[in-house]
Design an enzyme around this catalytic site. Structure first.
Site, PDB file in Angstrom:
ATOM      1  N   LYS A  67      -7.002  -1.640   3.750  1.00 17.74           N
ATOM      2  CA  LYS A  67      -7.017  -0.571   3.270  1.00 17.74           C
ATOM      3  C   LYS A  67      -8.369  -0.060   2.632  1.00 17.74           C
ATOM      4  O   LYS A  67      -9.095  -0.953   1.961  1.00 17.74           O
ATOM      5  CB  LYS A  67      -5.816  -0.128   2.308  1.00 17.74           C
ATOM      6  CG  LYS A  67      -5.702   1.204   1.795  1.00 17.74           C
ATOM      7  CD  LYS A  67      -4.643   1.310   0.676  1.00 17.74           C
ATOM      8  CE  LYS A  67      -4.470   2.532   0.024  1.00 17.74           C
ATOM      9  NZ  LYS A  67      -3.376   2.657  -0.962  1.00 17.74           N
ATOM     10  N   SER A  85       0.225   6.013   0.170  1.00 16.50           N
ATOM     11  CA  SER A  85      -1.072   6.163   0.463  1.00 16.50           C
ATOM     12  C   SER A  85      -1.523   5.216   1.208  1.00 16.50           C
ATOM     13  O   SER A  85      -2.520   5.436   2.178  1.00 16.50           O
ATOM     14  CB  SER A  85      -1.813   6.143  -0.793  1.00 16.50           C
ATOM     15  OG  SER A  85      -2.131   4.858  -1.509  1.00 16.50           O
ATOM     16  N   SER A 121       2.831   3.184  -3.235  1.00 14.68           N
ATOM     17  CA  SER A 121       2.014   3.332  -1.799  1.00 14.68           C
ATOM     18  C   SER A 121       1.821   2.199  -0.847  1.00 14.68           C
ATOM     19  O   SER A 121       1.402   2.507   0.211  1.00 14.68           O
ATOM     20  CB  SER A 121       0.692   3.508  -2.502  1.00 14.68           C
ATOM     21  OG  SER A 121       0.318   5.110  -3.067  1.00 14.68           O
TER      22      SER A 121
END
Lengths: 192, 481
Positions: B78, B153, B177
């Protein structure tokens, strides 16, 4: 209608007071308190104006620190209010955040916002804060706040010199640098 | 290549047997990325040359007789976690072009084990969101329904793993997330116990909540990846000193006789009927495996949302004060220092980030601190106590992950409160700091589309091993279903 609630420290919160309600509250309080205590109220009122959502908790500290209320006077004020028949606040009727307040917060957060953004955030934040006010219904008497879920402990290490970032690496992402420093515009007026 | 391994353990078996090299595997994944990306858009940066160099190094290590669980395995990261030599944007314009001068501890650990990093994956800006729609670099598409969001996210990692663009990936979970995008992409996502995994080199959102978590295709991979990244870090004083168990060796044993709690507060009014049905079916499957499932109560669940949004935004407003246009990232180049701060931040941050900075600044400001921030911290104590109480009787909890299936891109609720309620089922466990594992639990029908739905198991602090054991048993019922 006056709304007040005692918090866990025995201090009073007055939450839903817009300006109209504040003046109403002051009148109500005047009626309740004895004539000889009018001077307390005058000081109290001075602190009171200008707050939209207001807590006596803060006011009491501020009054105590700034306008020389004696602890006994404060205690009197609180006990008078406590003994009167104030209602538990209806948090759903809290005033909305004004664009001026959003502008003030944006100033604190160093965010340049457009007029449209200020309007939108005033409405967004009011909705979120309205929702958040349900927290006031939770009894948190004698509950300690959680800042971290970890068992509290100090973490120590030896004070030894260890390699860190080289200045070139630290400056590599800087928008502007000079002679091994970050470069910024003059901070003080008249300086170069 | 005829068959692309889709799990870490399968890839390791093939690499170990000599059936393929890490370079071949990495090339195959890079090809797959080139093929899929026009549809998925999970990657913000593909590190072609770097990943192949790492793969060559891994092949040399294997030739020298080394054998670690991740050696030569291509992973995604990420884009809120610093990888040396790659950009790190956190999905924000304000970090456009930023190249971190140091590496996250989790990445260093994986690198030492010989993992290969394919690139950086999309995220909502500073991990603030549910869909990757808040990324400054465009939205990622859900591989199961390209017109829908992948969740967020960590939507980039979830979509990449689901679409076979990475064998596994690292995400971060502040309020859900990792778990919510896992549940929306039919993948496995773990939020570890707060303090189990180092946060050093992870761009901070809310420091008392942020945790790095594995995003994988199965439970064994989740265990392998957690074992590789967990443990004490002298550079993060909030990490536990406790030894890291060999999670992957503790997967078997089943759930017979285990006690599960089903929190009644997790069935909210606005829940999609398909999500509720999937959860009830998951409970039935647990019972078929010999587990005891009983309804429990976590009475402060409903306060999770306001508590989270006051605490997380307060912490974010402090953490994000570092973006000043002086040391790194975007600078508005205004001639006055104060003006430059404001313009840099006003232009560099997106709408959701600004909204949260404002909310957090307000919650911390004079006159409101006690009524909002301190009050939220006290209610956080009560939320934790809810979990302590149920874990006296239960080994784990079973619960839905997100109240609705993935929505169509651009069709998120416009009311901010409705939007924030999307992670109402993942917030309380994050606030309590307990671990939670989201797993695929089937599919739901929504408006003619067949969409993935997940279920989460919530465990005691530092008891990820039990979650993996449950997860492995549960996952096998998926395979036959």
């Amino acid at each position: 209608m006056i709304s007040a609630v005692l918090d866990c420290e025995g201090l009073l919160y007055f939450m839903p007071l817009d300006c109209r309600r504040q003046s109403h509250f002051i009148q109500e309080l005047s009626r309740l308190l004895s004539k000889s205590r009018k001077d307390i109220l005058r000081k109290f009122k001075r602190q009171f104006d200008g707050f939209h959502a207001f807590t006596l908790h803060h006011a009491s500290n501020q009054i105590y620190n700034q306008t020389n209320f004696a602890p006994t006077e404060l205690a009197f004020l609180k006990s008078e209010i406590r003994n009167s028949n104030f209602e538990i606040p209806n948090f759903a009727t809290m005033p909305k955040l004004t664009p001026e307040e959003v502008q003030h917060i944006a100033e604190l957060a160093k965010l340049a916002l457009s007029e449209e953004e200020i309007e939108r955030y005033a409405s967004d934040l009011s909705a979120i804060l309205d929702y958040a006010r349900q927290l006031q219904n939770v009894d948190t008497d004698h509950i300690h706040p959680t800042a971290s879920v970890l068992p509290l402990r100090n973490v120590m290490r030896l004070d030894e010199v260890r390699p860190g970032l080289e200045p070139e690496a630290a400056l590599a992402n800087a928008p502007a640098s000079e002679k091994g420093y970050f470069r910024v515009h003059a901070v003080l007026e008249g300086s170069q | 290549m005829s068959h692309l391994p889709q799990t870490i353990h399968e890839a390791r078996r093939l690499l170990r047997s000599g059936a393929m090299t890490s370079v071949e595997l990495t090339e195959a994944y890079l090809e797959r990325i080139a093929w899929m990306e026009p549809d998925i858009r999970a990657y913000l940066h593909v590190a072609e040359a770097q990943s192949l160099a790492q793969a060559r190094l891994a092949d040399e290590r294997m030739a020298a007789g080394q054998d670690t669980p991740l050696l030569g395995v291509p992973l995604g990261v990420k884009d809120i976690i610093n990888v040396q030599g790659m950009p790190a944007t956190a999905g924000s314009r304000i970090l456009e072009g930023f190249r971190p001068p140091y590496e996250a501890t989790v990445v260093r650990k994986l690198r030492e084990q010989g993992a290969v990093f394919l690139g950086k994956l999309n995220t909502d800006e500073f991990a603030m969101g549910w869909s990757t729609e808040n990324s400054a670099y465009g939205v990622t598409h859900n591989p199961w329904a390209l017109d829908r969001v992948p969740g967020g996210s960590s939507g980039g990692p979830a979509a990449a793993v689901a679409a076979g663009e990475a064998i596994a990936a690292l995400g971060t979970d502040t309020g859900g997330s990792v778990r919510q995008p896992a549940s929306w992409t039919n993948t496995v996502g773990l939020r570890p116990t707060y303090g189990r995994v180092s946060r050093y080199g992870v761009i901070a959102f809310a420091s008392s909540l942020d945790q790095v978590g594995p995003m994988t295709r199965d439970v064994r991979d989740s265990a392998l990846l957690l074992e590789a990244i967990a443990g004490h870090d002298p550079k993060d004083s909030t990490t536990f000193p406790d030894a890291v168990p060999h999670y992957a060796d503790m997967l078997d044993g089943g759930v017979r006789g285990m006690r599960f709690g089903l929190p009644r507060e997790y069935f909210t009014e606005r829940m999609h009927p398909g999500v509720e049905r999937a959860t009830r079916e998951a409970v039935a499957r647990l019972r078929d495996l010999g587990a005891i499932v009983e309804e429990v109560s976590l009475p402060h669940t409903g306060y999770g949302m306001p508590v989270y949004y006051l605490i997380a935004t307060a912490e974010a407003s402090a953490n994000l004060s570092r973006y000043d246009g002086v040391r790194y990232g975007y600078s508005a180049q205004a001639p006055d220092l104060q003006e430059n701060y404001k313009l840099t931040r006003g232009r560099g941050f997106g709408p959701e980030v600004k909204r949260r900075i404002l909310l957090g600044t307000y919650a911390l400001s004079a006159g409101y601190y006690d009524a909002y921030y301190l009050k939220a911290q006290k209610v956080r104590t009560l939320i934790r106590a809810d979990f302590d109480a149920v874990f006296e009787r239960c080994d784990a909890l079973i619960a839905p992950v997100a109240p609705i299936p993935p929505y169509r891109i651009g069709e998120a609720p416009t009311d901010p409160v409705a939007l924030y309620l999307l992670d109402v089922l993942t917030l309380p466990s994050a606030l309590a700091g307990v671990p939670a594992l989201a797993l695929p639990a089937g599919f739901v029908e929504d408006d003619g589309a067949k969409l993935p739905v997940g279920v989460q198991f919530i465990g005691r602090p530092l008891d990820e091993a039990t979650l993996f054991r449950i997860g492995r048993a549960f996952e096998q019922t998926n395979e036959v279903a």
